[in-house]
Design a protein around this motif. Structure first.
Motif, PDB file in Angstrom:
ATOM      1  N   LEU A 160       1.245  -1.195  -0.108  1.00 52.69           N
ATOM      2  CA  LEU A 160       0.061  -0.396   0.237  1.00 52.69           C
ATOM      3  C   LEU A 160       0.991   0.881   0.239  1.00 52.69           C
ATOM      4  O   LEU A 160       0.989   2.034  -0.779  1.00 52.69           O
ATOM      5  CB  LEU A 160      -0.938   0.450   1.221  1.00 52.69           C
ATOM      6  CG  LEU A 160      -2.288  -0.823   1.008  1.00 52.69           C
ATOM      7  CD1 LEU A 160      -2.297  -1.258   2.526  1.00 52.69           C
ATOM      8  CD2 LEU A 160      -2.879  -0.742  -0.205  1.00 52.69           C
ATOM      9  N   GLN A 161       2.060   1.307   0.213  1.00 53.89           N
ATOM     10  CA  GLN A 161       3.186   2.693   1.106  1.00 53.89           C
ATOM     11  C   GLN A 161       3.192   2.429  -0.847  1.00 53.89           C
ATOM     12  O   GLN A 161       3.879   3.882  -0.995  1.00 53.89           O
ATOM     13  CB  GLN A 161       3.886   2.274   1.978  1.00 53.89           C
ATOM     14  CG  GLN A 161       4.306   3.229   1.721  1.00 53.89           C
ATOM     15  CD  GLN A 161       3.877   4.959   2.473  1.00 53.89           C
ATOM     16  OE1 GLN A 161       3.166   4.637   3.170  1.00 53.89           O
ATOM     17  NE2 GLN A 161       3.944   6.007   2.141  1.00 53.89           N
ATOM     18  N   ALA A 162       4.227   1.457  -1.448  1.00 54.63           N
ATOM     19  CA  ALA A 162       4.086   1.980  -3.038  1.00 54.63           C
ATOM     20  C   ALA A 162       3.244   2.062  -3.494  1.00 54.63           C
ATOM     21  O   ALA A 162       4.116   2.989  -4.684  1.00 54.63           O
ATOM     22  CB  ALA A 162       4.443   0.966  -3.404  1.00 54.63           C
ATOM     23  N   LEU A 163       1.882   2.310  -3.488  1.00 54.29           N
ATOM     24  CA  LEU A 163       0.471   2.271  -4.201  1.00 54.29           C
ATOM     25  C   LEU A 163       1.044   4.193  -3.263  1.00 54.29           C
ATOM     26  O   LEU A 163       0.186   5.236  -4.805  1.00 54.29           O
ATOM     27  CB  LEU A 163      -0.717   1.884  -3.708  1.00 54.29           C
ATOM     28  CG  LEU A 163      -0.289  -0.253  -4.320  1.00 54.29           C
ATOM     29  CD1 LEU A 163      -1.577  -0.390  -4.211  1.00 54.29           C
ATOM     30  CD2 LEU A 163       0.291  -0.013  -5.728  1.00 54.29           C
ATOM     31  N   VAL A 164       0.841   4.145  -2.671  1.00 56.35           N
ATOM     32  CA  VAL A 164       0.874   5.932  -1.949  1.00 56.35           C
ATOM     33  C   VAL A 164       2.063   6.873  -2.576  1.00 56.35           C
ATOM     34  O   VAL A 164       1.570   7.317  -4.045  1.00 56.35           O
ATOM     35  CB  VAL A 164       0.800   6.045  -0.463  1.00 56.35           C
ATOM     36  CG1 VAL A 164       1.278   7.603  -0.138  1.00 56.35           C
ATOM     37  CG2 VAL A 164      -0.183   4.881  -0.446  1.00 56.35           C
ATOM     38  N   LYS A 224      -8.051   0.699   1.949  1.00 58.77           N
ATOM     39  CA  LYS A 224      -9.107   1.331   2.515  1.00 58.77           C
ATOM     40  C   LYS A 224      -9.000   2.126   3.336  1.00 58.77           C
ATOM     41  O   LYS A 224      -8.562   4.171   3.088  1.00 58.77           O
ATOM     42  CB  LYS A 224     -11.101   1.136   2.524  1.00 58.77           C
ATOM     43  CG  LYS A 224     -11.457   2.525   2.036  1.00 58.77           C
ATOM     44  CD  LYS A 224     -12.066   2.729   3.298  1.00 58.77           C
ATOM     45  CE  LYS A 224     -12.919   3.831   3.665  1.00 58.77           C
ATOM     46  NZ  LYS A 224     -13.266   4.731   4.849  1.00 58.77           N
ATOM     47  N   GLU A 225      -8.956   1.888   5.025  1.00 59.59           N
ATOM     48  CA  GLU A 225      -8.520   2.971   5.619  1.00 59.59           C
ATOM     49  C   GLU A 225      -6.807   3.170   6.101  1.00 59.59           C
ATOM     50  O   GLU A 225      -6.710   4.389   6.217  1.00 59.59           O
ATOM     51  CB  GLU A 225      -7.757   1.874   6.946  1.00 59.59           C
ATOM     52  CG  GLU A 225      -9.773   1.704   6.960  1.00 59.59           C
ATOM     53  CD  GLU A 225     -10.861   2.850   7.535  1.00 59.59           C
ATOM     54  OE1 GLU A 225     -10.569   4.035   8.273  1.00 59.59           O
ATOM     55  OE2 GLU A 225     -11.685   2.241   6.871  1.00 59.59           O
ATOM     56  N   TYR A 226      -6.028   2.400   5.475  1.00 57.62           N
ATOM     57  CA  TYR A 226      -4.656   3.313   4.854  1.00 57.62           C
ATOM     58  C   TYR A 226      -4.433   3.957   3.781  1.00 57.62           C
ATOM     59  O   TYR A 226      -3.561   4.926   4.388  1.00 57.62           O
ATOM     60  CB  TYR A 226      -4.024   1.578   4.252  1.00 57.62           C
ATOM     61  CG  TYR A 226      -1.856   2.040   4.589  1.00 57.62           C
ATOM     62  CD1 TYR A 226      -1.219   1.725   5.614  1.00 57.62           C
ATOM     63  CD2 TYR A 226      -1.700   2.445   3.784  1.00 57.62           C
ATOM     64  CE1 TYR A 226      -0.007   1.364   5.975  1.00 57.62           C
ATOM     65  CE2 TYR A 226      -0.007   2.728   3.387  1.00 57.62           C
ATOM     66  CZ  TYR A 226       0.696   2.304   4.412  1.00 57.62           C
ATOM     67  OH  TYR A 226       1.832   2.782   4.369  1.00 57.62           O
ATOM     68  N   ARG A 267      -3.339   8.329   4.055  1.00 53.54           N
ATOM     69  CA  ARG A 267      -2.823   9.332   3.227  1.00 53.54           C
ATOM     70  C   ARG A 267      -2.721  10.216   1.878  1.00 53.54           C
ATOM     71  O   ARG A 267      -2.509  10.143   1.292  1.00 53.54           O
ATOM     72  CB  ARG A 267      -1.261   7.729   2.940  1.00 53.54           C
ATOM     73  CG  ARG A 267      -0.934   7.192   5.041  1.00 53.54           C
ATOM     74  CD  ARG A 267      -0.570   6.075   4.115  1.00 53.54           C
ATOM     75  NE  ARG A 267       0.366   5.731   5.697  1.00 53.54           N
ATOM     76  CZ  ARG A 267      -0.296   5.262   6.355  1.00 53.54           C
ATOM     77  NH1 ARG A 267      -1.479   4.703   6.497  1.00 53.54           N
ATOM     78  NH2 ARG A 267       0.359   4.685   7.280  1.00 53.54           N
ATOM     79  N   ASP A 268      -4.400  10.254   2.541  1.00 52.89           N
ATOM     80  CA  ASP A 268      -5.062  11.130   1.809  1.00 52.89           C
ATOM     81  C   ASP A 268      -4.722  10.800  -0.081  1.00 52.89           C
ATOM     82  O   ASP A 268      -4.440  11.786  -0.821  1.00 52.89           O
ATOM     83  CB  ASP A 268      -4.524  12.749   1.687  1.00 52.89           C
ATOM     84  CG  ASP A 268      -4.265  13.041   2.861  1.00 52.89           C
ATOM     85  OD1 ASP A 268      -5.685  12.993   3.302  1.00 52.89           O
ATOM     86  OD2 ASP A 268      -3.824  14.013   3.369  1.00 52.89           O
ATOM     87  N   VAL A 269      -4.276   9.124  -0.307  1.00 46.55           N
ATOM     88  CA  VAL A 269      -5.084   8.704  -1.451  1.00 46.55           C
ATOM     89  C   VAL A 269      -6.286   7.753  -0.931  1.00 46.55           C
ATOM     90  O   VAL A 269      -5.054   6.233  -1.467  1.00 46.55           O
ATOM     91  CB  VAL A 269      -3.427   7.917  -2.033  1.00 46.55           C
ATOM     92  CG1 VAL A 269      -2.774   7.209  -2.932  1.00 46.55           C
ATOM     93  CG2 VAL A 269      -2.351   8.779  -1.887  1.00 46.55           C
TER      94      VAL A 269
END
Length: 316
Positions: free
Chosen positions: A156-160, A185-187, A191-193
């Motif tokens: 998920l952080q990679a997607l952000v 969804k929550e993560y 992070r506003d993405v």
């Protein structure tokens, strides 16, 4: 279909915009009810002029969403290369009217970094995809499948970070289980993405995302939903009602096996076909309408081997 040497899109392509587009969850994005998938018929083994004809027809009739993945072909990567040629030859003037998506998650290259959901794979794959398509960014980038062995936070952080780097405008996920969807969804929201869309398989033969609660969760949380394989790879058409035609997908047996067409299934298909005919529809048209009637569905992804086939799928 005779192709123009220089493509000029139809001036009537948005004539049905009030009824043909649906809001994707609670976002600002509108998707056509019918989106064009590049899984089949756009690879290096396929006719480029036929790919041109199909995409011209699609865009001329309001289909603004072209859906790809890194390993669509065959060979892997070649559907994106076709998209790159199409952009150069025909669609560059219309880039801002198109919503182009691609994905990474399945096997793409040899070794430990060419598969699944690691940061290494997702970012490297998208960089390759952008080069193949000749794009600065994609509108939508998906995690193509859930990876049970990579921490969700890493994926998920990679997607952000992909969005923050300007390489994708929106993020989607495909075929993740419900609990992982909730985490995503929550993560992403923190992070506003925000998660734009979920891609899953719903059709008249496969209700899994409905039964698992995924479709309701998306509808209740402002996430769009797009269905792939809406015609069950051709089963939900009239193609197999009277046997298995030569050169059909089932005759080749790669993705659609002959043993799937059991007597019980054939009887059900004929029953549904009769019901569709009573409504003045083909079985495929009724199957697409059934999906679009489900709460929370934004769009359906269809493939096409010709403009004529795509035209039939637009009768919704």
């Amino acid at each position: 279909m005779e192709l123009k040497s220089k493509y000029l899109a139809s001036e009537h392509r948005y004539d049905d915009s009030e009824t043909f587009y649906r809001r994707c969850g609670k976002s600002g994005v509108l998707l056509p009810k019918i989106s064009l998938g590049f899984w089949h018929n756009f690879g290096g083994v396929d006719s480029y002029e036929r790919s041109r004809a199909i995409t011209h027809y699609a865009f001329d009739h309001g289909i603004t969403h072209f859906d790809l993945a890194n390993n669509y072909g065959p060979p892997y990567g070649s559907a994106e290369e076709t998209m790159g040629r199409l952009m150069s030859d025909d669609f560059a003037p219309y880039r801002d009217e198109l919503l182009i998506s691609t994905k990474a998650g399945y096997d793409m290259w040899e070794g430990p970094y060419g598969n699944w959901g690691s940061r290494k794979y997702l970012i490297a794959s998208l960089n390759q995809s952008l080069k193949r398509m000749g794009l600065d960014y994609v509108d939508l980038f998906y995690s193509h499948r859930y990876d049970p062995n990579t921490p969700l936070e890493e994926t998920l952080q990679a997607l952000v970070d992909i969005v923050r780097a300007g390489k994708a405008l929106y993020i989607g996920i495909s075929r993740w289980p419900l609990e992982a969807l909730k985490t995503a969804k929550e993560y992403l929201a923190k992070r506003d993405v925000p998660l734009l869309i979920y891609q899953g398989r719903i059709n008249m033969l496969d209700h899994a995302p409905i039964e698992e609660g995924i479709l309701d969760y998306c509808a209740d949380n402002g996430i769009g939903f797009i269905s792939f394989s809406p015609l069950a790879q051709g089963l939900l058409t009239d193609r197999y009602l009277n046997g298995i035609p030569e050169e059909s997908r089932m005759s080749k047996g790669r993705f659609l096996k002959k043993e799937m067409l059991t007597p019980e299934l054939l009887a059900k298909l004929k029953e549904w076909n009769a019901e569709a005919e009573a409504q003045g529809l083909k079985l495929s048209e009724r199957a697409l309408r059934w999906i679009l009637e489900q709460r929370g569905v934004t769009s359906v992804l269809v493939g096409a081997s010709s403009p004529e086939q795509l035209a039939r799928n637009l009768n919704i």
